[in-house]
Design a protein around this motif. Structure first.
Motif, PDB file in Angstrom:
ATOM      1  N   ASN A 384       0.850  -1.192   0.000  1.00  0.00           N
ATOM      2  CA  ASN A 384       0.000   0.000   0.000  1.00  0.00           C
ATOM      3  C   ASN A 384       0.884   1.240   0.000  1.00  0.00           C
ATOM      4  O   ASN A 384       0.909   2.008   0.964  1.00  0.00           O
ATOM      5  N   PRO A 385       1.671   1.437  -1.072  1.00  0.00           N
ATOM      6  CA  PRO A 385       2.658   2.524  -1.074  1.00  0.00           C
ATOM      7  C   PRO A 385       2.061   3.912  -0.913  1.00  0.00           C
ATOM      8  O   PRO A 385       2.748   4.821  -0.446  1.00  0.00           O
ATOM      9  N   ALA A 386       0.796   4.114  -1.260  1.00  0.00           N
ATOM     10  CA  ALA A 386       0.188   5.429  -1.110  1.00  0.00           C
ATOM     11  C   ALA A 386       0.202   5.890   0.343  1.00  0.00           C
ATOM     12  O   ALA A 386       0.177   7.096   0.619  1.00  0.00           O
ATOM     13  N   VAL A 387       0.284   4.943   1.276  1.00  0.00           N
ATOM     14  CA  VAL A 387       0.304   5.271   2.700  1.00  0.00           C
ATOM     15  C   VAL A 387       1.652   4.946   3.330  1.00  0.00           C
ATOM     16  O   VAL A 387       2.155   5.709   4.157  1.00  0.00           O
ATOM     17  N   THR A 388       2.262   3.838   2.947  1.00  0.00           N
ATOM     18  CA  THR A 388       3.426   3.335   3.684  1.00  0.00           C
ATOM     19  C   THR A 388       4.763   3.854   3.180  1.00  0.00           C
ATOM     20  O   THR A 388       5.760   3.753   3.893  1.00  0.00           O
ATOM     21  N   MET A 389       4.818   4.390   1.967  1.00  0.00           N
ATOM     22  CA  MET A 389       6.095   4.887   1.462  1.00  0.00           C
ATOM     23  C   MET A 389       6.333   6.334   1.888  1.00  0.00           C
ATOM     24  O   MET A 389       5.391   7.120   2.061  1.00  0.00           O
TER      25      MET A 389
END
Length: 681
Positions: A384-389
């Motif tokens: 979930n890169p939109a949140v975790t990156m």
């Protein structure tokens, strides 16, 4: 019916007994060496049935249409995805397609399958998240003694927990620590947060966030200067000790203490206790990740193990006996001279034969800046890169720019909301697979499918294999199912899925052996522990950790936030959730419905902040909004911000604040675990 399997609701890979009734998962219980009354409770496992059978599961493939999604057949979804692969391959070449792996599908065979697909297709851009989680630390271990060690706390007399809270992340390890304490083991904890382990420690070093490296160097100096190291081991099995001693001498405890928020006497006491209590092990964790000095800091911590000869001994830090496996990634199929988007981090890309590429920030670089070349399509598998990156605003702009975004997951999340195609994945109880923990070291324990797929979901390998065949790569995916693929990988070990099912406790590929270095040496170029690395020196990096002495400011935004700023920390990885996962499961979200900003009593009083008051926390990258929680868990001058709440509330996403401009030069790790910020009331 009870069935043995492995839970993969988090990365701990706990062996469990699952109870199935009428084809549905009813409950699952973790296996443990502890008596029932002393076993740890895992809330995620208690909610496993709610997770697996959640009405919010994605049960059919989805294709974006207009302002929403349309349910489609698997044939239509896979044809769309394969068509985009082939369209971009024809227009810009296969390297314009990238695959980004998160942690949910495990880092075992599933990683191999994704790499095999992309390598056969002709793209070098299968990218993991290891630059901010685990793999950068593993590289540091490997550069010192050839493998990442496995701590043996159950039989240790002294345990160092460094930047890890296994009370939340690994129940089995936590129980081993509790057991050792009951047997009289001493405990040292290095953590900016007063974790349950810190509260019970003999010595708690509440280190300033991001300053673990200088602390490790100060402990090395104390051990060397005090003659507390194992001279015979260093002489017979070490290389470059004199260089390390010279570098460590620049970090006396008195000098380091002021920068690290510590008492020099406590640093000396911790070094002495660790060095003189045998056997001892060090459990290092994610607290050493996400730092600008992640590689150097972890190398320094690794050298503590070697100086004290706690390597590969019972109760110390075990050198794994890697399970013999067939390498199925077929990287040799890539055309000669193929350049990955991670080209600026060649040592990290190549330190391990199958770990591959892990500088995830390079995915965003290639999409937005088109450097070293453009990425037009991205498959996000179990992430979930939109949140975790880091720098979430930048990540979102990149995802929105893509010509095609494909998401493989169980649930809708912030990244999936931006997707063009969503493929529904099966849960860990619905698939058979070989996990990383059982590939890295014996015993090999099978994650065994115990229920049928929910809805029309498919296992990760089914999705990858089917996509490969649609791309004209059927010969590269000859396996009819996961069992056949696992058997092919396990052939060199002489193990099979059938045998593993007969032995749910696991099977060893070879007998357990300690002190293997006495006859085999270490898996380094010299065959010894490398306190000084010729490989790093030849590549233009310091041969010894922190060889240049003084550490530059390791945190972002020190100058921009100015006087009065606090150090913000990306907060606790609670045992209720796994990063952004399961935050819509009723039994879990009721226990922790929102995130908080934990602020010290003194800082709250100085700013007139009351418990429960709404705060705005800002950096040059953005802001978040959270309620204050007055706490003595944090050090004055710091604030801990709830982690991963951007999934349920975009205004609470801690990565709205983080920076990706500066990165570890070896591993590409940004400083997104800690940063300077300002509190507005």
């Amino acid at each position: 019916m009870d069935a043995h399997t492995v839970c993969r609701l988090c990365s701990a890979c706990c062996p469990v007994i699952a109870t199935v009734e009428g084809g549905r998962l009813v409950r699952a219980e973790r296996k443990s060496f502890r008596p029932l009354e002393k076993r740890l409770h895992c809330p995620k496992l208690a909610a496993a049935a709610q997770i697996v059978h959640s009405p919010d599961r994605i049960k059919r493939p989805l294709i974006r249409e207009g302002g929403g999604f349309r349910e489609v057949s698997w044939d239509e979804a896979l044809d769309r995805v394969a068509g985009e692969f082939l369209r971009l391959k024809e227009r810009e070449g296969p390297r314009s397609v990238a695959w980004l792996r998160g942690m949910a599908a495990d880092w075992g065979a599933q990683w191999d399958y994704a790499n095999r697909l992309m390598n056969a297709f002709g793209s070098p851009n299968t990218i993991g998240n290891g630059s901010v989680c685990h793999v950068a630390r593993e590289m540091a271990h490997c550069y010192v003694y050839g493998a990442m060690t496995l701590p043996q706390p159950k039989d240790a007399r002294c345990i160092v927990v460094w930047g890890k809270n296994d009370r939340n992340t690994s129940p089995g390890v936590c129980e081993a620590i509790f057991h050792a304490r009951e047997q009289g083991a001493r405990l040292i904890v290095v953590d900016p947060i007063k974790t349950p382990f810190a509260a019970m420690a003999d010595i708690w070093l509440q280190v300033k966030p991001g300053w673990d490296g200088p602390l490790a160097m100060a402990m090395l100096n104390e051990i060397i200067a005090g003659g507390l190291y194992d001279a015979a081991f260093v002489r017979d099995y070490g290389l470059g000790f004199e260089d390390l001693a010279e570098a460590a001498a620049a970090f006396p405890a008195e000098k380091v203490a002021a920068d690290t928020w510590l008492d020099p006497a406590a640093i000396r006491a911790a070094a002495h206790l660790y060095a003189t209590t045998k056997p001892a092990c060090i459990i290092d964790g994610n607290g050493l990740d996400m730092q600008l000095q992640a590689f150097e800091a972890t190398r320094a911590v690794a050298m503590l193990r070697a100086l004290t000869a706690n390597l590969d001994r019972p109760g110390g830090d075990f050198i794994p006996q890697a399970v013999p496996l067939a390498n199925i990634q077929i990287r040799e199929r890539l055309p000669a001279g193929t350049v990955p988007i991670t080209v600026d981090y060649p040592l990290f890309d190549s330190f391990h034969p199958t770990w591959g590429r892990h500088v995830q920030s390079c995915v965003i670089d290639a999409i937005l800046a088109e450097k070293p070349y453009p990425v037009r399509m991205l498959v996000v598998q179990s992430g979930n890169p939109a949140v975790t990156m880091t720098d979430a605003g930048r990540v979102r702009r990149a995802l929105e720019k893509l010509e095609c975004l494909v998401v493989i997951d169980l649930f809708m999340n912030r990244t999936a909301e931006l997707a063009h195609v969503i493929l529904p994945a099966a849960s860990c109880f619905e698939k058979t697979q070989l996990n990383r923990s059982s590939m890295r070291n014996s015993p090999v324990i099978l994650q065994n499918r115990v229920i049928d797929r929910v809805g029309e979901s498919r296992s990760d390998e089914e999705i990858v294999f089917a996509l490969g065949r649609r791309l004209g790569l059927a010969a590269d995916f000859p396996w009819a199912n996961a069992e056949e693929a696992i058997d092919a990988q396990l052939t060199p070990a002489g193990l099979t899925v059938a045998r593993l099912r007969e032995h749910p406790e696991g099977l060893r590929a070879e007998p357990l052996r300690y002190e293997k270095y006495r006859t085999e040496g270490f898996d380094t170029p010299s065959g010894k522990v490398e306190f000084s690395s010729g490989r790093l020196a030849a590549a233009g990096y310091p041969a010894v950790p922190f060889q240049a002495g003084a550490l530059a400011e390791p945190l972002s935004f020190a100058a921009e936030c100015g006087e009065g700023a606090l150090i913000g920390m990306s907060g606790e990885r609670t045992n209720l959730f796994t990063h952004t996962q399961y935050r819509r499961i009723p039994a879990l979200i009721r226990q922790e419905p929102e995130g908080f900003a934990d602020i010290h009593t003194a800082d709250a009083a100085a700013r007139g902040i009351a418990d429960g008051q709404w705060l705005s926390i800002e950096t040059p990258r953005g802001k978040v909004r959270m309620k204050a929680r007055i706490s003595d868990l944090v050090h004055p001058g710091s604030v801990r911000l709830g982690w991963a709440w951007g999934e349920t509330d975009p205004e609470a996403g801690v990565n709205n604040l983080t920076d990706d401009d500066r990165r570890d030069p070896v591993t590409g790790t940004p400083a997104n675990r800690a940063f300077y910020c300002r509190i507005l009331t």
